[in-house]
Every structure is written in C-alpha cells, then in structure tokens.
Write a protein that holds these residues in place. Structure first.
Motif: not given
Length: 149
Positions: A20-35
C-alpha cells in the motif's frame, strides 16, 4: 504523510501495508518487536515485488521511532472519538496502527496527538489492520491533496 505499524503480529498484513505504502509513495515505519521474523515468506508473498519500491524504516522500539519522527501521531483506534472521515489531516501526519492482537499500550495511546476511528455498525468490533490502513491513508492523502494523479 507516513504510516507506522506498532509491533505488527501478522506478516501478511505487514506485507499488504508495505505494498500500500509503495503504491502511494508513502514512507512506512515498523516499530519493533514484530510478532514474526521480518524475512517471513508470507510477508514477501503479500508485499510481492513492491517491497523493493517501498520506503521502509524499522525502529527498535517506540522511543527510537519518536526520536526519528517527532511529528504529529494520529492513532487509528476503535476507541477514537473522531471519525477518520471528519478529521483535519495535515500533510506531515504519521498514521499509527497498532498490532492486530493487542493494539497499542496505554502509554502510546495517551501520547498520540489525535485518535481517529472508522465508523462501523454497532455490533462490529474492528476491521483488518491492512484494510483500515488503506481506508485511512487514502482519506488522509485525499484530504491533503496528496493522492497520486
């Protein structure tokens, strides 16, 4: 505008939001830890070849994220008092989505500058996080005149 995921649990959802973010050219932040392990095949399958086109930043924890992005955090939550469709978005908002299983802790909820919700029928609990991210991001971009042509 940016999208942030707080400790996502499901790799397919993270992959779909990355796409989704790539298609709208929007940055994505992932706050760890992931599951899940970030290199999970399910993440890659959902993100497809869009992963290479995404602007992704991973943060070790909430504080590292806030140090990197001190802007206005708009939390998507079923507890939000304001509709996502009546909210006054800003072009530099950070749209925050909690983990599928736990949402966000109270300290993160309380630190958000705004809390919005997607209006639903009374007996519905919540929408899938990837679907919610798509609905809210598109509305935020539309409202600020940032939708791609």
């Amino acid at each position: 505008m940016r999208v942030a995921l707080f400790q996502p649990d499901i790799p397919q959802n993270a992959g779909a939001i990355l796409r989704l973010c790539a298609c709208f050219r929007v940055g994505l932040d992932v706050i760890e830890p992931c599951g899940f392990v970030w290199s999970d095949a399910k993440l890659r399958r959902a993100g497809m070849d869009y992963i290479a086109k995404a602007s992704l930043t991973r943060h070790m924890n909430w504080q590292a994220f806030r140090d990197a992005h001190p802007g206005r955090v708009v939390l998507a939550t079923t507890k939000g008092a304001v509709s996502a469709y009546g909210f006054d978005y800003r072009p530099d908002d950070i749209l925050l989505f909690g983990s599928e299983g736990a949402g966000v802790p109270d300290a993160v909820h309380d630190s958000a500058e705004a809390r919005i919700r997607i209006p639903m029928v009374p007996d519905a609990r919540s929408l899938n996080v990837a679907l919610s991210a798509g609905m809210i991001l598109a509305e935020g971009l539309r409202a600020t005149g940032q939708l791609p042509a």
